[in-house]
Design a protein around this motif. Sequence first.
Motif, PDB file in Angstrom:
ATOM      1  N   SER A   1     -25.519 -16.659   1.227  1.00 10.70           N
ATOM      2  CA  SER A   1     -24.864 -17.968   1.225  1.00 10.70           C
ATOM      3  C   SER A   1     -25.173 -18.753   2.500  1.00 10.70           C
TER       4      SER A   1
ATOM      5  N   SER B   1     -15.033 -18.638  -6.690  1.00 13.46           N
ATOM      6  CA  SER B   1     -16.355 -18.283  -7.195  1.00 13.46           C
ATOM      7  C   SER B   1     -17.484 -18.727  -6.269  1.00 13.46           C
ATOM      8  N   TYR B   2     -17.187 -19.593  -5.307  1.00 15.91           N
ATOM      9  CA  TYR B   2     -18.210 -19.910  -4.304  1.00 15.91           C
ATOM     10  C   TYR B   2     -17.624 -19.769  -2.891  1.00 15.91           C
TER      11      TYR B   2
ATOM     12  N   LEU C   1     -20.338 -19.354  -0.164  1.00 12.04           N
ATOM     13  CA  LEU C   1     -21.009 -20.581   0.245  1.00 12.04           C
ATOM     14  C   LEU C   1     -20.059 -21.481   1.021  1.00 12.04           C
TER      15      LEU C   1
ATOM     16  N   ILE D   1     -19.994 -29.404  -5.622  1.00 12.49           N
ATOM     17  CA  ILE D   1     -19.808 -27.992  -5.970  1.00 12.49           C
ATOM     18  C   ILE D   1     -18.528 -27.850  -6.780  1.00 12.49           C
TER      19      ILE D   1
ATOM     20  N   HIS E   1     -15.971 -25.072  -9.072  1.00  7.68           N
ATOM     21  CA  HIS E   1     -15.540 -23.705  -9.366  1.00  7.68           C
ATOM     22  C   HIS E   1     -16.109 -23.300 -10.725  1.00  7.68           C
ATOM     23  N   ASP E   2     -16.050 -22.038 -11.042  1.00 10.10           N
ATOM     24  CA  ASP E   2     -16.708 -21.482 -12.226  1.00 10.10           C
ATOM     25  C   ASP E   2     -16.308 -22.170 -13.534  1.00 10.10           C
TER      26      ASP E   2
ATOM     27  N   GLY F   1     -20.050 -22.216  -8.799  1.00 15.25           N
ATOM     28  CA  GLY F   1     -19.794 -20.802  -8.568  1.00 15.25           C
ATOM     29  C   GLY F   1     -19.716 -20.064  -9.893  1.00 15.25           C
TER      30      GLY F   1
ATOM     31  N   ILE G   1     -24.369 -20.484  -9.146  1.00 12.45           N
ATOM     32  CA  ILE G   1     -24.632 -19.659  -7.962  1.00 12.45           C
ATOM     33  C   ILE G   1     -23.712 -18.437  -8.014  1.00 12.45           C
TER      34      ILE G   1
ATOM     35  N   THR H   1     -21.497 -15.329  -7.499  1.00 16.36           N
ATOM     36  CA  THR H   1     -20.581 -14.940  -6.432  1.00 16.36           C
ATOM     37  C   THR H   1     -21.092 -13.727  -5.662  1.00 16.36           C
TER      38      THR H   1
ATOM     39  N   GLN I   1     -24.184 -14.521  -3.511  1.00  9.33           N
ATOM     40  CA  GLN I   1     -23.834 -15.283  -2.312  1.00  9.33           C
ATOM     41  C   GLN I   1     -23.439 -14.383  -1.144  1.00  9.33           C
TER      42      GLN I   1
END
Length: 608
Positions: free
Chosen positions: A28, A50-51, A54, A96, A98-99, A125, A189, A191, A194
Amino acid sequence: MSASTKDYSHHETPVQLPDNQSTPEYVSDAMASLLSKMDFDYVFLLPGASYRGLHDSLVNHNRNLNPKIILATSELSAASMAHGYAKAADKPSLCILHDLVGLMNGSMGLYNAYCDRTPVVFLGGSGPLDPDQRRFIEWNHSASTQADIIKDWVKWTDEPPTGNATLKSIVRAKTIAETYPPGPVYVSIDTHVQEQPVDESLEKVDPSLPRYKAPPAMGPNEDALAEAAEMIVKAEFPVLVGGRFGIYERMRKPLIELLNISGAGGLNDRAVYCWPSDHPQNLSGDKDALREADVIVCMDCIDINNVMGTYAIRRRSDTKEMREKASPTIIDMSLNAIDNNSWTAFGGPTPPIDLQIVCEPEYGLARLISAVQKALERNTDLLGRVQKRKKMLEKRHERLRVAQIEKAREGWDQSPIRVERMIHEVYQAVKGKPWTLTAANHRSFNEVVWNFPGAGAYLGADGGGGVGYNASAAIGAGLALRDKGRFCISLGGDGDFLMAPGCVWSAVHYGIPMLHIINNNSTWGNDEVHQIEVAHNRRRPKENAWIGQAMRDPIIDFAQIARGFGAWAEGPAQTPSQLIDILGKAVEEVEKGRVAVVDVTTTLGLLS
């Protein structure tokens, strides 16, 4: 705007970090380092586990710089802010999400950006793709192919399974987003990926390499261009319809040049203002112009059927079938022919065109100007025809404006305030400022109450008709305009504001000076007007049209809502004199660097 602060570094500056940026320790970190080299000044986001890797890297590896985090209060706001920023900054933006749940919440924002052909790079994410790495909640938030839910309304998606694949995918995503016709892209991306430590297998990706640059603009077919130029200069009444590229200020000069040398009339496509309002060849609002024209050139118009009024429902006077003379020759200069989607019907059916020039419209415009000049040089007798058209158009423009002023001033002093009067007073309050209109209800605009200097003064509508865009997009645009020293002004409906009022907090928190006007008719106005039309068609009482539409009892206090998020706000302004007084105060607040929200009680607008 000179009085506003220029230093925003006190916002969210990381502490207790080493003096020098460390080399990437985690994948990340490498992602964040890559993003810092891709000309993303800001990243619009709502946090999500989920990210989390990052997010940590953006703060503690990148030091919350390039890109700097802009925290939204909903995924729709984050997506809309990125959408508005990309248009105002005239470059791709970064968002960005979330999932699965974040993507679902923000998906309408992606659709708006897609229909509006706006380059936004969305990172989402996801995962972990490896089931053995998932926590219990990640089973609920994982999908075999996460991007499936939005594949039908983005240009490109990817689900990279490794660190190397993720870095390369991010760079490729931006290239695809800004290649014409532009649009949003989405990269998942993982999880688990990352949070993996960097090892010798992780490759360095250099986004400055030529392979990662968008290709040069696609040029027009020269034979088709020459044919179009001949049609224009030899026409009795040619009309130029300016389309989406009118949101960019760089288009102002060439558009005016083509209008001047061709002696054509100028019309605007939906939700754009390409021509100066006071240009003597500007016929915007002239419903007879298309019906009487013999050559019509549509430049970057996404839906030519809508331009020509060829839809079956509520046919207009300019419908081809209602013309008293032969149908016009319609020229399409755009990339519409190669920008197709089998899922959404956006853009309409096959347009009634006679000559199609497939090219990047901005480059095509430059070549068309040259072709028209050459056509006139080959036959100087045509210069007299051009001058004759200009004189005719000037008189027509003057008659049109007189009629529009008379129409606009009907009920000028009434309360609730007529929309035309509200727009007029807002313009009077900001006309001496370096203003940019970032969002508005375009159907309400009459150019005699707001004087546009040409392309780039208005950033256009949402694209896909998704309600909840205006205020958030205006904030994203306002961020870019703040950095340019521009005065950000936006108008939106009460329903649109209710979709995501928390966006005001983001504007206040990040010091984004802007004036937002709430066109408050206390109802879902467009839909109430639809109910009135249906009742009329079915011979039923229109007095019931407000049921299930009106937002009264209680009346919503929008000023109080905005103040709750830290903005300066007043209203509702219920008379023109009240509005004038409040707007004067609001402009002063914006010039101090504040967010000002004005609630205006208005009448119903027009039917969409």
